[in-house]
Design an enzyme around this catalytic site. Sequence first.
Site, PDB file in Angstrom:
ATOM      1  N   ASP A 147       0.920   7.959   3.904  1.00 45.79           N
ATOM      2  CA  ASP A 147       1.945   6.915   3.961  1.00 45.79           C
ATOM      3  C   ASP A 147       1.297   5.740   4.690  1.00 45.79           C
ATOM      4  O   ASP A 147       1.189   5.752   5.916  1.00 45.79           O
ATOM      5  CB  ASP A 147       3.177   7.417   4.718  1.00 45.79           C
ATOM      6  CG  ASP A 147       4.230   6.338   4.873  1.00 45.79           C
ATOM      7  OD1 ASP A 147       4.451   5.569   3.915  1.00 45.79           O
ATOM      8  OD2 ASP A 147       4.831   6.250   5.964  1.00 45.79           O
TER       9      ASP A 147
ATOM     10  N   GLU B 127       1.343   6.563  -1.184  1.00 46.02           N
ATOM     11  CA  GLU B 127       2.538   5.826  -1.600  1.00 46.02           C
ATOM     12  C   GLU B 127       2.139   4.449  -2.120  1.00 46.02           C
ATOM     13  O   GLU B 127       1.273   3.780  -1.550  1.00 46.02           O
ATOM     14  CB  GLU B 127       3.507   5.680  -0.421  1.00 46.02           C
ATOM     15  CG  GLU B 127       4.822   5.052  -0.813  1.00 46.02           C
ATOM     16  CD  GLU B 127       5.832   5.033   0.318  1.00 46.02           C
ATOM     17  OE1 GLU B 127       6.733   4.179   0.256  1.00 46.02           O
ATOM     18  OE2 GLU B 127       5.726   5.848   1.247  1.00 46.02           O
TER      19      GLU B 127
ATOM     20  N   ASP C  25       6.602   8.907   9.997  1.00 49.15           N
ATOM     21  CA  ASP C  25       5.460   8.539   9.155  1.00 49.15           C
ATOM     22  C   ASP C  25       4.708   9.771   8.654  1.00 49.15           C
ATOM     23  O   ASP C  25       4.256   9.810   7.508  1.00 49.15           O
ATOM     24  CB  ASP C  25       4.511   7.603   9.911  1.00 49.15           C
ATOM     25  CG  ASP C  25       5.163   6.259  10.200  1.00 49.15           C
ATOM     26  OD1 ASP C  25       5.442   5.519   9.237  1.00 49.15           O
ATOM     27  OD2 ASP C  25       5.405   5.957  11.381  1.00 49.15           O
TER      28      ASP C  25
END
Length: 173
Positions: free
Chosen positions: A8, A67, A139
């Site tokens: 991420d 992502e 996160d």
Amino acid sequence: MAIILGVDPGSRITGYGVIQCQGRQQLYLGSGCIRTSGDDLPLKLKQIFDGISEIIRQYQPDEFAIERVFLAKNADSALKLGQARGAAIVAATVANLPVAEYSATQIKSAVVGTGRAKKEQVQHMIQQLLKLPAAPQADAADALGVAVCHYHTNQSLVALSGRATTRTYGRYR
């Protein structure tokens, strides 16, 4: 058996999550955050690259998933996020890992069942899916969600490809 590294990305905090998949089983191997320091963007990008490179050395993943950039209201933030993604992707590419990308909606759908899930819902489901004693930080949970999404996407593609080629009694299975 495959080890998947999910990322991420962020210019200040980049989450990572590592899972091992065998059959339908997903095992938690590790997760955490790479926290960059200072205001110098090139230095932050190097910290992300070095951090992801170290995680790759430590866990020896077979696959890498990250992502995708979302459309931000602030163009400067979107550019920095894109550069952080680039640093992570280069680390994976240097290690000869295949790179897969997923949107936030795809990740949330794979983990929670809806693309509009809140961060807390993702954290809770990651805790449940990977049988963790506590919910990981946001996160890291998002990064584990990327890895879980990649695993589920691959499982779906394998299942679909198998069904398309197996024919019994005049019907496809």
